[in-house]
Motif scaffolding. Structure first.
Motif, PDB file in Angstrom:
ATOM      1  N   TYR A  23      45.377  54.938  36.936  1.00  0.00           N
ATOM      2  CA  TYR A  23      44.699  54.259  38.042  1.00  0.00           C
ATOM      3  C   TYR A  23      44.250  55.202  39.156  1.00  0.00           C
ATOM      4  O   TYR A  23      43.631  54.756  40.118  1.00  0.00           O
ATOM      5  CB  TYR A  23      45.567  53.123  38.604  1.00  0.00           C
ATOM      6  CG  TYR A  23      45.298  51.810  37.912  1.00  0.00           C
ATOM      7  CD1 TYR A  23      44.276  50.971  38.341  1.00  0.00           C
ATOM      8  CD2 TYR A  23      46.034  51.425  36.803  1.00  0.00           C
ATOM      9  CE1 TYR A  23      44.005  49.776  37.699  1.00  0.00           C
ATOM     10  CE2 TYR A  23      45.781  50.230  36.153  1.00  0.00           C
ATOM     11  CZ  TYR A  23      44.760  49.408  36.603  1.00  0.00           C
ATOM     12  OH  TYR A  23      44.492  48.232  35.951  1.00  0.00           O
ATOM     13  N   GLU A  26      40.521  54.915  39.440  1.00  0.00           N
ATOM     14  CA  GLU A  26      40.129  53.649  40.079  1.00  0.00           C
ATOM     15  C   GLU A  26      40.300  53.757  41.596  1.00  0.00           C
ATOM     16  O   GLU A  26      39.448  53.313  42.365  1.00  0.00           O
ATOM     17  CB  GLU A  26      40.994  52.510  39.529  1.00  0.00           C
ATOM     18  CG  GLU A  26      40.516  51.147  39.872  1.00  0.00           C
ATOM     19  CD  GLU A  26      39.313  50.687  39.087  1.00  0.00           C
ATOM     20  OE1 GLU A  26      38.726  49.669  39.495  1.00  0.00           O
ATOM     21  OE2 GLU A  26      38.922  51.331  38.100  1.00  0.00           O
ATOM     22  N   ARG A  82      46.019  45.313  33.771  1.00  0.00           N
ATOM     23  CA  ARG A  82      46.548  46.668  33.682  1.00  0.00           C
ATOM     24  C   ARG A  82      46.259  47.316  32.326  1.00  0.00           C
ATOM     25  O   ARG A  82      47.141  47.905  31.712  1.00  0.00           O
ATOM     26  CB  ARG A  82      48.043  46.687  33.991  1.00  0.00           C
ATOM     27  CG  ARG A  82      48.426  46.013  35.303  1.00  0.00           C
ATOM     28  CD  ARG A  82      48.243  46.930  36.495  1.00  0.00           C
ATOM     29  NE  ARG A  82      48.199  46.236  37.763  1.00  0.00           N
ATOM     30  CZ  ARG A  82      49.239  45.930  38.515  1.00  0.00           C
ATOM     31  NH1 ARG A  82      50.449  46.243  38.145  1.00  0.00           N
ATOM     32  NH2 ARG A  82      49.077  45.311  39.657  1.00  0.00           N
ATOM     33  N   THR A 115      38.276  43.526  37.354  1.00  0.00           N
ATOM     34  CA  THR A 115      38.165  44.946  37.649  1.00  0.00           C
ATOM     35  C   THR A 115      37.351  45.111  38.923  1.00  0.00           C
ATOM     36  O   THR A 115      36.713  44.162  39.382  1.00  0.00           O
ATOM     37  CB  THR A 115      37.529  45.721  36.468  1.00  0.00           C
ATOM     38  OG1 THR A 115      37.696  47.126  36.672  1.00  0.00           O
ATOM     39  CG2 THR A 115      36.058  45.387  36.291  1.00  0.00           C
ATOM     40  N   SER A 116      37.358  46.290  39.451  1.00  0.00           N
ATOM     41  CA  SER A 116      36.575  46.583  40.650  1.00  0.00           C
ATOM     42  C   SER A 116      35.084  46.550  40.306  1.00  0.00           C
ATOM     43  O   SER A 116      34.684  46.967  39.218  1.00  0.00           O
ATOM     44  CB  SER A 116      36.956  47.972  41.172  1.00  0.00           C
ATOM     45  OG  SER A 116      35.929  48.511  41.964  1.00  0.00           O
ATOM     46  N   SER A 119      33.761  49.790  39.045  1.00  0.00           N
ATOM     47  CA  SER A 119      34.233  50.296  37.746  1.00  0.00           C
ATOM     48  C   SER A 119      33.218  49.975  36.651  1.00  0.00           C
ATOM     49  O   SER A 119      33.447  49.124  35.785  1.00  0.00           O
ATOM     50  CB  SER A 119      35.588  49.686  37.403  1.00  0.00           C
ATOM     51  OG  SER A 119      36.523  50.012  38.387  1.00  0.00           O
ATOM     52  N   ASN A 122      34.427  50.161  33.011  1.00  0.00           N
ATOM     53  CA  ASN A 122      35.240  49.007  32.627  1.00  0.00           C
ATOM     54  C   ASN A 122      34.370  47.774  32.413  1.00  0.00           C
ATOM     55  O   ASN A 122      34.528  47.056  31.423  1.00  0.00           O
ATOM     56  CB  ASN A 122      36.286  48.694  33.708  1.00  0.00           C
ATOM     57  CG  ASN A 122      37.344  49.746  33.837  1.00  0.00           C
ATOM     58  OD1 ASN A 122      37.445  50.657  33.021  1.00  0.00           O
ATOM     59  ND2 ASN A 122      38.150  49.637  34.877  1.00  0.00           N
ATOM     60  N   TYR A 126      34.068  45.545  28.952  1.00  0.00           N
ATOM     61  CA  TYR A 126      34.398  44.127  28.906  1.00  0.00           C
ATOM     62  C   TYR A 126      33.196  43.288  28.473  1.00  0.00           C
ATOM     63  O   TYR A 126      33.327  42.362  27.677  1.00  0.00           O
ATOM     64  CB  TYR A 126      34.923  43.654  30.268  1.00  0.00           C
ATOM     65  CG  TYR A 126      36.169  44.380  30.717  1.00  0.00           C
ATOM     66  CD1 TYR A 126      37.105  44.870  29.807  1.00  0.00           C
ATOM     67  CD2 TYR A 126      36.417  44.593  32.063  1.00  0.00           C
ATOM     68  CE1 TYR A 126      38.237  45.546  30.224  1.00  0.00           C
ATOM     69  CE2 TYR A 126      37.564  45.257  32.487  1.00  0.00           C
ATOM     70  CZ  TYR A 126      38.461  45.735  31.562  1.00  0.00           C
ATOM     71  OH  TYR A 126      39.592  46.396  31.978  1.00  0.00           O
ATOM     72  N   ILE A 145      36.596  42.721  43.746  1.00  0.00           N
ATOM     73  CA  ILE A 145      37.019  42.477  42.369  1.00  0.00           C
ATOM     74  C   ILE A 145      36.020  41.534  41.708  1.00  0.00           C
ATOM     75  O   ILE A 145      35.584  40.551  42.315  1.00  0.00           O
ATOM     76  CB  ILE A 145      38.423  41.822  42.360  1.00  0.00           C
ATOM     77  CG1 ILE A 145      39.461  42.759  42.955  1.00  0.00           C
ATOM     78  CG2 ILE A 145      38.830  41.396  40.960  1.00  0.00           C
ATOM     79  CD1 ILE A 145      39.657  44.034  42.216  1.00  0.00           C
TER      80      ILE A 145
END
Length: 150
Positions: A23, A26, A82, A115-116, A119, A122, A126, A145
Motif C-alpha cells: 500500500y 497507494e 485489501r 479503490t482510490s 488508482s 486497479n 477491476y 474512493i
C-alpha cells in the motif's frame, strides 16, 4: 508457480507486513500515509480475521506469501478488500488470480470492492474483470474512493 489457498491465523503477521509494503504506492498516489491499510495493527487484523476469509498467494519456490485478498460475506454480498501483491511480483496476473479465486470461493454472490480514483491500474484491472463503478465517496480531503460492483 503461484498457489492460492486460505490464510490461517499464523499467516496474519506476514499478510500485514506485505499489506504495508504493497500500500505504499497507494499512499504515494494520494499523498496520504494515514490510509487504513497502513495504520492497521496486528490486533485489528486478528479481530477482522474472525469475520473475513483471507486468501493468500504463495510462491512455490520460496513458500513466501506474495499476495492476499479479503472477502467479507453478508446477505449474499461479498465485500472484497485489501487485494495486495508484492511490488516485485506485480504485473504477473497474481492480482487477477486472487480476485477470481475469492469470487469462486463465494459463487453467486454480488461482488463489491473499492479503490482510490487515482488508482488507474486497479480500476483498469477491476473493469477488465467485469466490475462497474456505481458510487464515489470522499474518504479525506486527499482521497476519493470509487466503489465498483459485479
Amino acid at each position: 508457480m503461484i498457489q492460492i489457498v486460505k490464510a490461517q491465523v499464523e499467516d496474519l503477521q506476514d499478510v500485514l507486513t506485505l499489506q504495508k509494503l504493497a500500500y505504499q504506492s497507494e499512499a504515494m498516489l494520494n499523498n496520504d500515509f494515514t490510509i487504513p491499510p497502513l495504520t492497521e495493527t496486528l490486533e485489528q487484523l486478528s479481530e477482522t480475521f474472525k469475520s473475513v476469509t483471507i486468501l493468500k498467494a504463495i510462491e512455490d519456490s520460496t513458500n513466501e506469501i506474495v499476495g492476499a485478498v479479503r472477502g467479507q460475506a453478508k446477505d449474499h454480498n461479498l465485500l472484497i478488500g485489501r487485494l495486495i501483491v508484492h511490488p516485485r511480483m506485480q504485473n504477473r496476473g497474481i492480482g487477477k488470480q486472487l480476485l477470481r479465486q475469492i469470487e469462486a470461493y463465494f459463487p453467486g454472490y454480488r461482488y463489491e470492492l473499492f479503490t482510490s480514483e487515482k488508482s488507474l491500474k486497479n480500476l483498469s484491472l477491476y473493469q477488465k474483470e467485469g466490475y462497474r463503478p456505481y458510487r464515489k465517496e470522499q474518504l479525506s480531503e486527499r482521497v476519493t474512493i470509487i466503489y465498483l460492483e459485479k
